[in-house]
Motif scaffolding. Structure first.
Motif, PDB file in Angstrom:
ATOM      1  N   SER A 252      18.132   8.070  -5.262  1.00 16.03           N
ATOM      2  CA  SER A 252      18.887   6.882  -4.855  1.00 16.03           C
ATOM      3  C   SER A 252      18.029   5.636  -4.727  1.00 16.03           C
ATOM      4  CB  SER A 252      19.591   7.142  -3.517  1.00 16.03           C
ATOM      5  OG  SER A 252      20.529   8.181  -3.623  1.00 16.03           O
ATOM      6  N   ILE A 253      16.724   5.758  -4.953  1.00 18.24           N
ATOM      7  CA  ILE A 253      15.844   4.605  -4.788  1.00 18.24           C
ATOM      8  C   ILE A 253      16.027   3.633  -5.956  1.00 18.24           C
ATOM      9  CG2 ILE A 253      13.799   5.473  -6.021  1.00 18.24           C
ATOM     10  CD1 ILE A 253      12.165   4.436  -3.576  1.00 18.24           C
ATOM     11  N   HIS A 254      15.893   2.336  -5.670  1.00 21.81           N
ATOM     12  CA  HIS A 254      16.098   1.304  -6.682  1.00 21.81           C
ATOM     13  C   HIS A 254      14.791   0.684  -7.161  1.00 21.81           C
ATOM     14  CE1 HIS A 254      20.614   0.341  -5.760  1.00 21.81           C
ATOM     15  NE2 HIS A 254      20.356   1.634  -5.820  1.00 21.81           N
ATOM     16  N   ALA A 255      13.754   0.691  -6.326  1.00 19.74           N
ATOM     17  CA  ALA A 255      12.508   0.014  -6.700  1.00 19.74           C
ATOM     18  C   ALA A 255      11.313   0.833  -6.241  1.00 19.74           C
ATOM     19  CB  ALA A 255      12.456  -1.388  -6.094  1.00 19.74           C
ATOM     20  N   LEU A 256      10.360   1.036  -7.161  1.00 20.86           N
ATOM     21  CA  LEU A 256       9.089   1.692  -6.869  1.00 20.86           C
ATOM     22  C   LEU A 256       7.972   0.801  -7.380  1.00 20.86           C
ATOM     23  CD1 LEU A 256       9.413   5.512  -7.690  1.00 20.86           C
ATOM     24  CD2 LEU A 256       8.950   4.481  -5.478  1.00 20.86           C
ATOM     25  N   ASN A 257       7.010   0.494  -6.520  1.00 25.75           N
ATOM     26  CA  ASN A 257       5.887  -0.350  -6.917  1.00 25.75           C
ATOM     27  C   ASN A 257       4.592   0.294  -6.437  1.00 25.75           C
ATOM     28  OD1 ASN A 257       4.088  -2.343  -7.625  1.00 25.75           O
ATOM     29  ND2 ASN A 257       5.222  -4.009  -6.692  1.00 25.75           N
ATOM     30  N   PHE A 258       3.837   0.868  -7.384  1.00 25.24           N
ATOM     31  CA  PHE A 258       2.543   1.483  -7.086  1.00 25.24           C
ATOM     32  C   PHE A 258       1.412   0.710  -7.762  1.00 25.24           C
ATOM     33  CE2 PHE A 258       4.814   5.871  -6.847  1.00 25.24           C
ATOM     34  CZ  PHE A 258       5.334   5.518  -5.616  1.00 25.24           C
ATOM     35  N   SER A 259       1.624  -0.515  -8.155  1.00 19.77           N
ATOM     36  CA  SER A 259       0.642  -1.267  -8.931  1.00 19.77           C
ATOM     37  C   SER A 259      -0.593  -1.623  -8.100  1.00 19.77           C
ATOM     38  CB  SER A 259       1.283  -2.543  -9.482  1.00 19.77           C
ATOM     39  OG  SER A 259       1.675  -3.406  -8.417  1.00 19.77           O
ATOM     40  N   HIS A 260      -1.690  -1.942  -8.822  1.00 20.14           N
ATOM     41  CA  HIS A 260      -2.940  -2.392  -8.206  1.00 20.14           C
ATOM     42  C   HIS A 260      -3.463  -1.365  -7.197  1.00 20.14           C
ATOM     43  CE1 HIS A 260      -2.820  -6.506  -9.926  1.00 20.14           C
ATOM     44  NE2 HIS A 260      -1.510  -6.351  -9.841  1.00 20.14           N
ATOM     45  N   ASN A 261      -3.619  -0.139  -7.672  1.00 20.87           N
ATOM     46  CA  ASN A 261      -4.236   0.919  -6.887  1.00 20.87           C
ATOM     47  C   ASN A 261      -5.266   1.636  -7.747  1.00 20.87           C
ATOM     48  OD1 ASN A 261      -3.053   1.346  -4.021  1.00 20.87           O
ATOM     49  ND2 ASN A 261      -1.226   0.942  -5.254  1.00 20.87           N
ATOM     50  N   LEU A 262      -5.661   2.832  -7.347  1.00 25.57           N
ATOM     51  CA  LEU A 262      -6.660   3.616  -8.085  1.00 25.57           C
ATOM     52  C   LEU A 262      -6.073   4.965  -8.507  1.00 25.57           C
ATOM     53  CD1 LEU A 262      -9.669   2.925  -5.673  1.00 25.57           C
ATOM     54  CD2 LEU A 262      -9.088   1.664  -7.755  1.00 25.57           C
ATOM     55  N   LEU A 263      -4.807   4.985  -8.837  1.00 19.94           N
ATOM     56  CA  LEU A 263      -4.116   6.226  -9.173  1.00 19.94           C
ATOM     57  C   LEU A 263      -4.547   6.735 -10.545  1.00 19.94           C
ATOM     58  CD1 LEU A 263      -0.550   5.225  -7.933  1.00 19.94           C
ATOM     59  CD2 LEU A 263      -2.277   6.568  -6.710  1.00 19.94           C
ATOM     60  N   VAL A 264      -4.614   8.059 -10.677  1.00 20.30           N
ATOM     61  CA  VAL A 264      -5.020   8.699 -11.925  1.00 20.30           C
ATOM     62  C   VAL A 264      -3.944   9.697 -12.348  1.00 20.30           C
ATOM     63  CG1 VAL A 264      -7.471   8.403 -11.425  1.00 20.30           C
ATOM     64  CG2 VAL A 264      -6.312  10.479 -10.670  1.00 20.30           C
ATOM     65  N   GLY A 265      -4.214  10.366 -13.454  1.00 22.88           N
ATOM     66  CA  GLY A 265      -3.260  11.364 -13.950  1.00 22.88           C
ATOM     67  C   GLY A 265      -2.195  10.725 -14.831  1.00 22.88           C
ATOM     68  N   SER A 266      -1.192  11.482 -15.121  1.00 27.17           N
ATOM     69  CA  SER A 266      -0.133  11.040 -16.026  1.00 27.17           C
ATOM     70  C   SER A 266       1.088  10.555 -15.240  1.00 27.17           C
ATOM     71  CB  SER A 266       0.277  12.177 -16.957  1.00 27.17           C
ATOM     72  OG  SER A 266       0.714  13.302 -16.210  1.00 27.17           O
ATOM     73  N   ILE A 267       1.977   9.866 -15.948  1.00 26.69           N
ATOM     74  CA  ILE A 267       3.243   9.443 -15.346  1.00 26.69           C
ATOM     75  C   ILE A 267       4.136  10.675 -15.234  1.00 26.69           C
ATOM     76  CG2 ILE A 267       5.272   7.981 -15.618  1.00 26.69           C
ATOM     77  CD1 ILE A 267       3.569   6.080 -17.255  1.00 26.69           C
ATOM     78  N   PRO A 268       4.620  11.021 -14.044  1.00 32.89           N
ATOM     79  CA  PRO A 268       5.408  12.249 -13.892  1.00 32.89           C
ATOM     80  C   PRO A 268       6.686  12.218 -14.737  1.00 32.89           C
ATOM     81  CG  PRO A 268       4.727  11.401 -11.747  1.00 32.89           C
ATOM     82  CD  PRO A 268       4.426  10.328 -12.751  1.00 32.89           C
TER      83      PRO A 268
END
Length: 429
Positions: A252-268
């Protein structure tokens, strides 16, 4: 209006609204003598400083807006023990330290939590996962580190149980007049008390305006729009690790913002289950792998940004992905396909390996020794015989050959004699 807020404000005993926002108040909020009994408190956009006030009645305060001040210090755990609290807005202050990891009450009523633009540190506590009814969370522009909590998938983000009152049942257009009128001077305010009972449905409405970034713009929400844009903003922090696969359950979420971090791995790939998602920003991280083609099924997706990562492969160009611009993918040199001006390489055509036959399975360098030596001997004899025949037939070449042999022998003799004489002379000297 300017100056300090008078201490008698703390003597308010009615459960109403106290709105002192967008003024020039400074100093500390008077919070020393007794508890403040108000349901809605707005002190936003002033110049208040000092530690956060927390002298509020635990069962009364429902919405607290302290955005845009100069409050410093850590967040007191008492703010998370206000059982009736639905909105907590502490954005744009100078708060530091870590968020309390332990509370004494479960905030089932909390719907909006805004802590962005502060100096908060440490990991994101799993305490937030207890806010199961929350709709908007903003932790952006801080110094949070560590992984994204796996338990975030337990949060409803706008999805309510059937027994909860829907916002559609709230009477639209309800207007609550301000309760503090008018302000004559800083030392003598005129406070007017309400002469009517505040309706219970106000706890489902935003009486104060809040802001949340989605779709690359800053939107404001007020009134009955509390759940019009449920979202999670963790941008501009120091978060590490992989994006939890379980976040795909936030249907039900409308907006996700994970930008400008140090995340690795693939897009789920599980993000394809975000049926209501409208804005997904994963830019400026270290994500790798391909963009899952399953994301093309997100029919409500309006904003998608994965710029400046390490993604590779062909970009999906169906559904909503056919509307995204080149800037959404820049900074990924291994991406190809539309809308980029880079054609994906055609994979080579598979071919069958030709196996050698039994007759040709020997090593290429194996030689028949008898045939080799026989041909070499015959060739040598032919050349030698040809040389002898030429000397025998042609007397001029014969004389020249013998003269060459004689000169070679004399030169060798004198060279050896002269060298030996010089060595002997050096030894005697």
């Amino acid at each position: 209006m300017a100056g300090e807020i008078p201490s008698w404000i703390g003597n308010l005993t009615y459960g109403g609204i106290l709105a002192l926002n967008n003024n020039l108040f400074e100093g500390q909020f008077p919070c020393k003598e007794q508890l403040l009994f108000v349901r809605f408190l707005d002190l936003s956009h002033n110049f208040l400083r000092g530690p956060l006030p927390y002298c509020f009645s635990q069962d009364n305060l429902e919405q607290l807006n302290l955005e845009g001040n100069q409050f410093w210090g850590s967040i007191p755990s008492a703010l998370f023990n206000l059982s009736a609290l639905t909105v907590l807005n502490l954005r744009d202050n100078h708060l530091s330290g870590s968020v309390p990891k332990v509370i004494n009450a479960t905030l089932d009523s909390l719907r909006v939590l805004l802590l962005g633009k502060n100096h908060l540190r440490g990991s994101i506590p799993e305490l937030f996962c207890q806010f199961t009814s929350i709709s908007i969370v903003d932790l952006s522009n801080n110094f949070f580190s560590g992984p994204i909590p796996q338990c975030f998938y337990n949060i409803t983000f706008g999805k309510f149980n059937a027994n909860r009152e829907s916002y559609e049942t709230i009477s639209r257009g309800y207007f609550m007049p301000p309760l503090i009128l008018p302000f004559y001077d800083i030392k003598g305010y005129l406070l007017k008390y309400p002469t009517f009972e505040l309706p219970a449905t106000l706890n489902n409405m935003l009486l104060f305006e809040i802001y949340f970034v989605s779709k690359n713009r800053l939107d404001s929400y007020k009134g009955d729009k509390l759940d019009s844009m449920p979202g999670l903003d963790l941008s501009c922090n120091h978060l590490t690790g992989k994006i939890p696969l379980a976040l795909g359950n936030l249907s039900s979420i409308h907006a996700l913002n994970f930008s400008h971090n140090l995340l690795v791995g693939s897009i789920p790939t599980s993000f394809s289950m975000l049926a209501e998602i409208e804005s997904l920003d994963l830019s400026y991280n270290y994500l790798n792998g391909e963009i899952p083609s399953e994301l093309a099924s997100l029919v409500r997706l309006e904003v998608f940004n994965v710029a400046h990562n390490d993604l590779s492969g062909k970009i999906p160009f169906t559904g909503q992905f056919a509307t995204f611009e080149e800037s959404c993918y820049e900074g990924n040199p291994l991406l190809c396909g539309l809308p980029l001006n880079k054609i994906c390489a055609i994979p080579p055509t598979p071919y069958s390996l030709i196996l050698p036959s039994v007759e040709t399975q020997g090593k290429w360098f194996e030689v028949d020794s008898v045939a080799f030596y026989s041909s070499f001997g015959v060739t040598y004899l032919v050349l030698l015989s040809s040389f002898v025949v030429v000397l025998f037939i042609n007397p001029f070449w014969r004389r020249r050959w013998f003269q060459f042999i004689e000169n070679f022998i004399n030169s060798s003799y004198y060279l050896a004699y002269d060298t030996l004489a010089k060595l002997t002379a050096k030894l005697w000297n």
